[in-house]
Design a protein around this motif. Structure first.
Motif, PDB file in Angstrom:
ATOM      1  N   MET A   1      57.048 113.247 -40.235  1.00  0.00           N
ATOM      2  CA  MET A   1      57.374 112.904 -41.583  1.00  0.00           C
ATOM      3  C   MET A   1      58.781 112.066 -41.689  1.00  0.00           C
ATOM      4  SD  MET A   1      58.807 116.112 -44.354  1.00  0.00           S
ATOM      5  CE  MET A   1      58.800 115.676 -46.031  1.00  0.00           C
ATOM      6  N   ASN A   2      58.992 111.162 -42.385  1.00  0.00           N
ATOM      7  CA  ASN A   2      60.094 110.191 -42.417  1.00  0.00           C
ATOM      8  C   ASN A   2      61.220 110.787 -43.291  1.00  0.00           C
ATOM      9  OD1 ASN A   2      59.006 108.487 -40.466  1.00  0.00           O
ATOM     10  ND2 ASN A   2      57.509 107.452 -42.116  1.00  0.00           N
ATOM     11  N   THR A   3      62.347 111.022 -43.062  1.00  0.00           N
ATOM     12  CA  THR A   3      63.275 111.486 -43.788  1.00  0.00           C
ATOM     13  C   THR A   3      64.671 110.875 -43.381  1.00  0.00           C
ATOM     14  OG1 THR A   3      64.023 113.428 -42.359  1.00  0.00           O
ATOM     15  CG2 THR A   3      62.309 113.805 -44.111  1.00  0.00           C
ATOM     16  N   PHE A   4      65.680 110.772 -44.448  1.00  0.00           N
ATOM     17  CA  PHE A   4      67.111 110.674 -44.263  1.00  0.00           C
ATOM     18  C   PHE A   4      67.772 111.459 -45.055  1.00  0.00           C
ATOM     19  CE2 PHE A   4      65.891 108.175 -48.024  1.00  0.00           C
ATOM     20  CZ  PHE A   4      67.091 108.166 -48.688  1.00  0.00           C
ATOM     21  N   ALA A   5      69.130 111.540 -44.390  1.00  0.00           N
ATOM     22  CA  ALA A   5      69.941 112.702 -45.030  1.00  0.00           C
ATOM     23  C   ALA A   5      71.443 112.074 -45.346  1.00  0.00           C
ATOM     24  CB  ALA A   5      70.244 113.963 -44.015  1.00  0.00           C
ATOM     25  N   MET A   6      71.968 112.102 -46.328  1.00  0.00           N
ATOM     26  CA  MET A   6      73.169 111.494 -46.654  1.00  0.00           C
ATOM     27  C   MET A   6      74.334 112.140 -45.955  1.00  0.00           C
ATOM     28  SD  MET A   6      74.448 109.375 -48.900  1.00  0.00           S
ATOM     29  CE  MET A   6      73.092 109.529 -50.066  1.00  0.00           C
ATOM     30  N   LYS A   7      75.242 111.743 -45.134  1.00  0.00           N
ATOM     31  CA  LYS A   7      76.258 112.147 -44.258  1.00  0.00           C
ATOM     32  C   LYS A   7      77.629 112.016 -45.047  1.00  0.00           C
ATOM     33  CE  LYS A   7      76.530 111.356 -39.886  1.00  0.00           C
ATOM     34  NZ  LYS A   7      76.788 110.666 -38.724  1.00  0.00           N
ATOM     35  N   ASN A   8      77.651 111.028 -45.942  1.00  0.00           N
ATOM     36  CA  ASN A   8      78.950 110.638 -46.713  1.00  0.00           C
ATOM     37  C   ASN A   8      78.658 110.002 -47.746  1.00  0.00           C
ATOM     38  OD1 ASN A   8      81.872 110.588 -46.798  1.00  0.00           O
ATOM     39  ND2 ASN A   8      81.737 108.524 -46.240  1.00  0.00           N
ATOM     40  N   TRP A   9      79.241 110.052 -49.137  1.00  0.00           N
ATOM     41  CA  TRP A   9      79.049 109.349 -50.283  1.00  0.00           C
ATOM     42  C   TRP A   9      80.308 109.051 -50.867  1.00  0.00           C
ATOM     43  CZ3 TRP A   9      75.011 106.793 -52.680  1.00  0.00           C
ATOM     44  CH2 TRP A   9      75.364 106.309 -54.023  1.00  0.00           C
ATOM     45  N   GLU A  10      80.876 107.909 -50.870  1.00  0.00           N
ATOM     46  CA  GLU A  10      82.273 107.683 -51.732  1.00  0.00           C
ATOM     47  C   GLU A  10      81.874 106.746 -52.908  1.00  0.00           C
ATOM     48  OE1 GLU A  10      84.950 105.942 -48.858  1.00  0.00           O
ATOM     49  OE2 GLU A  10      84.472 107.819 -47.276  1.00  0.00           O
ATOM     50  N   GLU A  11      82.282 107.001 -54.037  1.00  0.00           N
ATOM     51  CA  GLU A  11      82.227 106.275 -55.075  1.00  0.00           C
ATOM     52  C   GLU A  11      83.149 106.041 -56.152  1.00  0.00           C
ATOM     53  OE1 GLU A  11      79.205 106.552 -59.181  1.00  0.00           O
ATOM     54  OE2 GLU A  11      78.346 107.263 -57.359  1.00  0.00           O
ATOM     55  N   SER A  12      83.400 105.054 -56.615  1.00  0.00           N
ATOM     56  CA  SER A  12      84.640 104.540 -57.295  1.00  0.00           C
ATOM     57  C   SER A  12      84.136 103.810 -58.558  1.00  0.00           C
ATOM     58  CB  SER A  12      85.908 104.042 -56.578  1.00  0.00           C
ATOM     59  OG  SER A  12      85.371 102.947 -55.988  1.00  0.00           O
ATOM     60  N   VAL A  13      84.832 103.863 -59.644  1.00  0.00           N
ATOM     61  CA  VAL A  13      84.478 103.133 -60.997  1.00  0.00           C
ATOM     62  C   VAL A  13      85.132 101.703 -60.590  1.00  0.00           C
ATOM     63  CG1 VAL A  13      84.682 102.810 -63.396  1.00  0.00           C
ATOM     64  CG2 VAL A  13      84.182 104.988 -62.523  1.00  0.00           C
ATOM     65  N   VAL A  14      84.537 100.478 -60.846  1.00  0.00           N
ATOM     66  CA  VAL A  14      84.945  99.265 -61.017  1.00  0.00           C
ATOM     67  C   VAL A  14      85.402  98.610 -61.984  1.00  0.00           C
ATOM     68  CG1 VAL A  14      84.337  97.026 -60.322  1.00  0.00           C
ATOM     69  CG2 VAL A  14      83.431  98.689 -58.774  1.00  0.00           C
ATOM     70  N   SER A  15      84.386  99.058 -63.124  1.00  0.00           N
ATOM     71  CA  SER A  15      84.642  98.634 -64.553  1.00  0.00           C
ATOM     72  C   SER A  15      84.246  99.482 -65.513  1.00  0.00           C
ATOM     73  CB  SER A  15      84.059  96.991 -64.625  1.00  0.00           C
ATOM     74  OG  SER A  15      84.357  96.682 -66.104  1.00  0.00           O
ATOM     75  N   GLY A  16      85.039  99.686 -66.514  1.00  0.00           N
ATOM     76  CA  GLY A  16      84.401 100.651 -67.700  1.00  0.00           C
ATOM     77  C   GLY A  16      85.044 102.007 -67.604  1.00  0.00           C
ATOM     78  N   THR A  17      84.622 103.063 -68.127  1.00  0.00           N
ATOM     79  CA  THR A  17      85.486 104.394 -67.884  1.00  0.00           C
ATOM     80  C   THR A  17      84.122 105.615 -68.058  1.00  0.00           C
ATOM     81  OG1 THR A  17      85.262 104.552 -70.532  1.00  0.00           O
ATOM     82  CG2 THR A  17      87.381 103.727 -69.354  1.00  0.00           C
ATOM     83  N   GLU A  18      84.643 106.498 -67.353  1.00  0.00           N
ATOM     84  CA  GLU A  18      83.569 107.558 -67.223  1.00  0.00           C
ATOM     85  C   GLU A  18      83.072 107.909 -68.549  1.00  0.00           C
ATOM     86  OE1 GLU A  18      81.505 110.112 -64.733  1.00  0.00           O
ATOM     87  OE2 GLU A  18      83.127 108.858 -63.816  1.00  0.00           O
ATOM     88  N   GLY A  19      81.690 108.504 -68.606  1.00  0.00           N
ATOM     89  CA  GLY A  19      80.938 108.606 -69.877  1.00  0.00           C
ATOM     90  C   GLY A  19      80.691 107.624 -70.873  1.00  0.00           C
ATOM     91  N   ALA A  20      81.013 106.210 -70.317  1.00  0.00           N
ATOM     92  CA  ALA A  20      80.727 105.145 -71.121  1.00  0.00           C
ATOM     93  C   ALA A  20      80.124 103.999 -70.308  1.00  0.00           C
ATOM     94  CB  ALA A  20      81.969 104.478 -71.728  1.00  0.00           C
ATOM     95  N   PRO A  21      79.502 102.878 -70.641  1.00  0.00           N
ATOM     96  CA  PRO A  21      78.835 102.156 -69.864  1.00  0.00           C
ATOM     97  C   PRO A  21      79.917 101.712 -68.850  1.00  0.00           C
ATOM     98  CG  PRO A  21      78.382 101.475 -72.154  1.00  0.00           C
ATOM     99  CD  PRO A  21      79.205 102.706 -72.193  1.00  0.00           C
ATOM    100  N   ARG A  22      79.501 101.699 -67.686  1.00  0.00           N
ATOM    101  CA  ARG A  22      80.550 101.253 -66.411  1.00  0.00           C
ATOM    102  C   ARG A  22      79.735 100.637 -65.313  1.00  0.00           C
ATOM    103  NH1 ARG A  22      79.403 106.564 -66.905  1.00  0.00           N
ATOM    104  NH2 ARG A  22      79.163 107.622 -64.988  1.00  0.00           N
ATOM    105  N   VAL A  23      80.610 100.073 -64.376  1.00  0.00           N
ATOM    106  CA  VAL A  23      79.931  99.715 -63.071  1.00  0.00           C
ATOM    107  C   VAL A  23      80.796 100.407 -61.840  1.00  0.00           C
ATOM    108  CG1 VAL A  23      79.896  97.734 -61.388  1.00  0.00           C
ATOM    109  CG2 VAL A  23      79.440  97.377 -63.984  1.00  0.00           C
ATOM    110  N   ALA A  24      80.079 100.793 -61.044  1.00  0.00           N
ATOM    111  CA  ALA A  24      80.672 101.569 -59.907  1.00  0.00           C
ATOM    112  C   ALA A  24      80.338 100.873 -58.604  1.00  0.00           C
ATOM    113  CB  ALA A  24      80.371 103.101 -60.081  1.00  0.00           C
ATOM    114  N   TYR A  25      81.200 101.138 -57.553  1.00  0.00           N
ATOM    115  CA  TYR A  25      80.761 100.778 -56.228  1.00  0.00           C
ATOM    116  C   TYR A  25      80.610 102.092 -55.294  1.00  0.00           C
ATOM    117  CZ  TYR A  25      81.718  99.547 -51.300  1.00  0.00           C
ATOM    118  OH  TYR A  25      81.704  99.540 -50.114  1.00  0.00           O
ATOM    119  N   ALA A  26      79.581 102.220 -54.569  1.00  0.00           N
ATOM    120  CA  ALA A  26      79.405 103.311 -53.649  1.00  0.00           C
ATOM    121  C   ALA A  26      79.158 102.976 -52.224  1.00  0.00           C
ATOM    122  CB  ALA A  26      78.272 104.043 -54.228  1.00  0.00           C
TER     123      ALA A  26
END
Length: 131
Positions: free
Chosen positions: A1-26
């Motif tokens: 079986m071919n699998t992968f696991a997330m070791k780390n995830w960091e996300e931040s909003v680049v433009s816009g606001t939480e709950g509204a249309p926005r762009v984020a970088y992860a």
């Protein structure tokens, strides 16, 4: 079986606001097992349409550099993702970036998919490749 696991995830909003249309970088790190054995670094530019939006057909681009082995051949390569996500999970189609292979993976070409449910410890992937 071919699998992968997330070791780390960091996300931040680049433009816009939480709950509204926005762009984020992860920025993420993943661990692969199966056909691919190794680790990767992944960077996404994510689009969120706003509160209540379920993801629909929207996809977000990402680049991932995988270092390890494919079928026992050691090296590294880069894949370009088009990833979609919604309340049901995550799905991606990807292609190997031409000329990105190193070591025994120099010249690798191919494509694949990833799928998984949000909150699960691992997700699955496919990879069809040629060397």
């Amino acid at each position: 079986m071919n699998t992968f696991a997330m070791k780390n995830w960091e996300e931040s909003v680049v433009s816009g606001t939480e709950g509204a249309p926005r762009v984020a970088y992860a920025h993420a790190t993943l661990a692969y097992s199966g056909l691919i054995e190794g680790e990767s670094v992944l960077d996404y530019l994510l689009y969120y349409a706003g509160e209540g939006y379920d993801g629909g057909d929207t996809t977000s681009p990402g680049l991932e550099r995988i270092e390890g082995s494919v079928d026992g051949r050691k090296g590294s390569f880069v894949i370009k993702h088009d990833t979609g996500f919604d309340t049901q999970g995550i799905r991606s189609a990807f292609t190997v970036v031409e000329g990105s292979g190193t070591g025994e993976l120099a010249g690798i070409t191919g494509s694949g998919t990833t799928t998984g449910a949000l909150g699960e410890p691992t997700m699955s992937y496919t990879l069809e490749y040629a060397l």
